[in-house]
Design an enzyme around this catalytic site. Structure first.
Site, PDB file in Angstrom:
ATOM      1  CD  GLU A  40      -4.752   2.674   0.233  1.00  0.00           C
ATOM      2  OE1 GLU A  40      -5.009   2.176  -0.876  1.00  0.00           O
ATOM      3  OE2 GLU A  40      -5.621   3.213   0.960  1.00  0.00           O
ATOM      4  CE  LYS A 113      -7.450  -0.366  -2.523  1.00  0.00           C
ATOM      5  NZ  LYS A 113      -7.346   1.111  -2.393  1.00  0.00           N
ATOM      6  CB  CYS A 154      -7.751   1.037   1.600  1.00  0.00           C
ATOM      7  SG  CYS A 154      -8.659   2.585   1.922  1.00  0.00           S
TER       8      CYS A 154
END
Length: 275
Positions: A40, A113, A154
């Site tokens: 990330e 995300k 994440c």
């Protein structure tokens, strides 16, 4: 099928990071890897948003991204850039975007995300990703040499509904490029990644940031590859570097034959309060 994971301590300079990634992509290709994976925010880790803002651009004007597209084409390798901040959609906010590059240097898929990291930790760390970023709206899958790949980033790993959606769609691999904090990494990283692999009977590939960054942030590291049985095939510890692992893709069929979670899956209605 061999893959390469790049564990990084990314700096505040996108082109410096992109150069490091291009070198790693070249090494991965030379060593026979089918695909390269970065963490990330591989392109830039900088919590000084005013300083970082000058580097923000859309995909077509982002020099760091363009250099990675060229590197993938030059070395004829699949590339998962991890994620990077992208200006998109005519808003002042950013997308935290994963981009998959095919060996011809074109973008094969992109995922923004969905779950933004807005937390206050007992350690005193406070993060408000939503103050600068807008969350993505949908899961994304990409067909790759490794099989059908579901994309996540994440903090997404804490939301099993996303991974259930991927599992129901028949993914073989799920990716989780990350920049985990040290306290949350020590408590939850290995447990959550193994759980996501086991419950989906799929491989998990999670390249991670590590160490103390130029902006003062500290990340947990421990880039992991977990097989569908929950076995950890690779743990890169706490230092930056490039590591390789061979995936036996037949493991997917063997595990699903033993424990047919997809065949046994039920549609779950909304719960009710008894009494």
């Amino acid at each position: 099928m061999q893959i390469a994971l790049h564990q990084m301590t990314s700096t505040i300079d996108p082109m410096r990071n992109a150069s490091d990634m291009a070198d790693a992509i070249a090494s991965a290709a030379e060593n026979g890897a089918a695909m390269y994976f970065a963490p990330e925010m591989a392109i830039m880790v900088d919590r000084d948003r005013a300083r970082a803002r000058k580097y923000m651009a859309n995909e077509s004007h982002n020099m760091a991204l363009q250099s990675l597209l060229a590197a993938a084409a030059r070395h004829r390798i699949w590339v998962h850039i991890g994620s990077m901040p992208i200006l998109d959609g005519g808003t002042e906010k950013l997308a935290n975007r994963s981009i998959i590059i095919s060996p011809d240097g074109t973008i094969a898929g992109r995922y923004d995300k969905m779950h933004l990291f807005d937390v206050d930790l007992a350690s005193g760390e406070s993060w408000r990703e939503s103050s600068a970023y807008v969350g993505g709206e949908k899961p994304v899958m990409v067909q790759t040499p490794l099989g059908l790949m579901g994309l996540a980033i994440c903090y997404d790993m804490r939301f099993p509904d996303l991974f259930s959606a991927y599992a129901k769609s028949g993914v073989d691999i799920m990716t989780l490029p990350s920049a985990f904090t040290v306290p949350t990494g020590e408590a939850h990283w290995h447990t959550l990644l193994r759980a996501r692999a086991i419950e989906s009977a799929a491989f998990i590939i999670a390249a991670a940031q590590c160490g103390v960054h130029e902006d003062g942030r500290q990340t947990y590291g421990h880039s992991l590859v977990v097989d569908p049985w929950g076995t950890i095939l690779l743990d890169m510890g706490s230092s930056p570097g490039l590591a390789y692992v061979d995936l036996d893709l037949d493991t997917i069929k063997r595990v699903r034959k033993q424990i047919p979670v997809h065949a046994n899956r039920r549609v779950i209605p909304s719960p009710y309060i008894a009494g």
